[in-house]
Design a protein around this motif. Structure first.
Motif, PDB file in Angstrom:
ATOM      1  N   ARG A   1       5.333  -6.650  -0.929  1.00 31.37           N
ATOM      2  CA  ARG A   1       6.051  -6.198  -2.125  1.00 31.37           C
ATOM      3  C   ARG A   1       6.252  -7.337  -3.119  1.00 31.37           C
ATOM      4  NH1 ARG A   1       8.508  -3.205   1.852  1.00 31.37           N
ATOM      5  NH2 ARG A   1      10.268  -4.611   2.081  1.00 31.37           N
ATOM      6  N   ILE A   2       6.498  -8.543  -2.633  1.00 31.42           N
ATOM      7  CA  ILE A   2       6.637  -9.705  -3.515  1.00 31.42           C
ATOM      8  C   ILE A   2       5.329  -9.943  -4.266  1.00 31.42           C
ATOM      9  CG2 ILE A   2       6.882 -12.219  -3.571  1.00 31.42           C
ATOM     10  CD1 ILE A   2       8.849 -11.898  -1.179  1.00 31.42           C
ATOM     11  N   VAL A   3       4.212  -9.919  -3.545  1.00 33.89           N
ATOM     12  CA  VAL A   3       2.904 -10.164  -4.161  1.00 33.89           C
ATOM     13  C   VAL A   3       2.534  -9.035  -5.117  1.00 33.89           C
ATOM     14  CG1 VAL A   3       0.433 -10.386  -3.697  1.00 33.89           C
ATOM     15  CG2 VAL A   3       2.068 -11.577  -2.242  1.00 33.89           C
ATOM     16  N   GLU A   4       2.718  -7.798  -4.693  1.00 33.48           N
ATOM     17  CA  GLU A   4       2.326  -6.630  -5.490  1.00 33.48           C
ATOM     18  C   GLU A   4       3.266  -6.407  -6.672  1.00 33.48           C
ATOM     19  OE1 GLU A   4      -0.011  -3.251  -6.456  1.00 33.48           O
ATOM     20  OE2 GLU A   4      -0.430  -4.967  -5.171  1.00 33.48           O
ATOM     21  N   GLY A   5       4.538  -6.753  -6.503  1.00 29.10           N
ATOM     22  CA  GLY A   5       5.506  -6.511  -7.558  1.00 29.10           C
ATOM     23  C   GLY A   5       5.966  -5.074  -7.617  1.00 29.10           C
ATOM     24  N   ASP A   6       5.675  -4.309  -6.565  1.00 31.45           N
ATOM     25  CA  ASP A   6       6.026  -2.893  -6.511  1.00 31.45           C
ATOM     26  C   ASP A   6       6.058  -2.471  -5.048  1.00 31.45           C
ATOM     27  OD1 ASP A   6       6.672  -0.381  -7.425  1.00 31.45           O
ATOM     28  OD2 ASP A   6       4.743   0.012  -8.370  1.00 31.45           O
ATOM     29  N   GLU A   7       6.428  -1.245  -4.792  1.00 34.42           N
ATOM     30  CA  GLU A   7       6.451  -0.720  -3.429  1.00 34.42           C
ATOM     31  C   GLU A   7       5.027  -0.604  -2.868  1.00 34.42           C
ATOM     32  OE1 GLU A   7       9.135  -0.075  -1.404  1.00 34.42           O
ATOM     33  OE2 GLU A   7      10.164  -1.109  -3.025  1.00 34.42           O
ATOM     34  N   ILE A   8       4.913  -0.679  -1.557  1.00 34.40           N
ATOM     35  CA  ILE A   8       3.630  -0.537  -0.860  1.00 34.40           C
ATOM     36  C   ILE A   8       3.805   0.498   0.239  1.00 34.40           C
ATOM     37  CG2 ILE A   8       2.828  -2.845  -1.426  1.00 34.40           C
ATOM     38  CD1 ILE A   8       3.809  -2.469   2.039  1.00 34.40           C
ATOM     39  N   LEU A   9       2.684   1.005   0.756  1.00 40.58           N
ATOM     40  CA  LEU A   9       2.757   1.992   1.837  1.00 40.58           C
ATOM     41  C   LEU A   9       2.825   1.344   3.212  1.00 40.58           C
ATOM     42  CD1 LEU A   9       0.187   4.665   0.640  1.00 40.58           C
ATOM     43  CD2 LEU A   9       2.676   4.695   0.431  1.00 40.58           C
ATOM     44  N   GLU A  10       1.977   0.358   3.438  1.00 44.43           N
ATOM     45  CA  GLU A  10       1.856  -0.247   4.761  1.00 44.43           C
ATOM     46  C   GLU A  10       1.321  -1.654   4.626  1.00 44.43           C
ATOM     47  OE1 GLU A  10      -0.677   0.604   8.796  1.00 44.43           O
ATOM     48  OE2 GLU A  10      -0.068   2.322   7.592  1.00 44.43           O
ATOM     49  N   ALA A  11       1.721  -2.544   5.550  1.00 42.43           N
ATOM     50  CA  ALA A  11       1.255  -3.926   5.518  1.00 42.43           C
ATOM     51  C   ALA A  11       0.844  -4.381   6.906  1.00 42.43           C
ATOM     52  CB  ALA A  11       2.341  -4.840   4.979  1.00 42.43           C
ATOM     53  N   ASP A  12      -0.199  -5.216   6.955  1.00 43.79           N
ATOM     54  CA  ASP A  12      -0.633  -5.863   8.195  1.00 43.79           C
ATOM     55  C   ASP A  12       0.231  -7.100   8.425  1.00 43.79           C
ATOM     56  OD1 ASP A  12      -2.697  -3.994   8.307  1.00 43.79           O
ATOM     57  OD2 ASP A  12      -4.148  -5.352   7.378  1.00 43.79           O
ATOM     58  N   GLY A  13      -0.050  -7.828   9.481  1.00 44.85           N
ATOM     59  CA  GLY A  13       0.683  -9.049   9.781  1.00 44.85           C
ATOM     60  C   GLY A  13       0.389 -10.167   8.793  1.00 44.85           C
ATOM     61  N   ILE A  14       1.288 -11.125   8.747  1.00 43.95           N
ATOM     62  CA  ILE A  14       1.153 -12.295   7.882  1.00 43.95           C
ATOM     63  C   ILE A  14       0.328 -13.348   8.613  1.00 43.95           C
ATOM     64  CG2 ILE A  14       2.394 -14.134   6.705  1.00 43.95           C
ATOM     65  CD1 ILE A  14       4.833 -12.223   6.622  1.00 43.95           C
TER      66      ILE A  14
END
Length: 76
Positions: free
Chosen positions: A19-32
């Motif tokens: 969300r920080i990178v995109e600047g908006d909501e996201i649906l799903e994220a993988d690991g860092i």
């Protein structure tokens, strides 16, 4: 892959980092993961996270652990 990492002094989850990178909501994220590169602005370590901003897209975001620099690679 790691579940949580410190970014600019705060612990973040993969979803929060995306969300920080995109600047908006996201649906799903993988690991860092570590991006094995240095920040072009401050020379700090860069993290990467893969995420889906919507049902038709997958992006890889990059964020410096030490400063505000971030960028997105949408594979195009």
């Amino acid at each position: 892959m790691t579940d949580n990492r410190v970014v600019q002094g705060r612990m973040v989850t993969p979803g929060k980092l995306a969300r920080i990178v995109e600047g908006d909501e996201i649906l799903e994220a993988d690991g860092i993961e570590s991006a094995d590169r240095t920040c072009p602005e401050c020379g700090g370590d860069v993290l990467t996270v893969g995420y889906m901003p919507d049902v038709t897209a997958y992006r890889r975001g990059y964020k410096c652990q030490d400063c505000d620099w971030a960028t997105v690679d949408d594979g195009q």
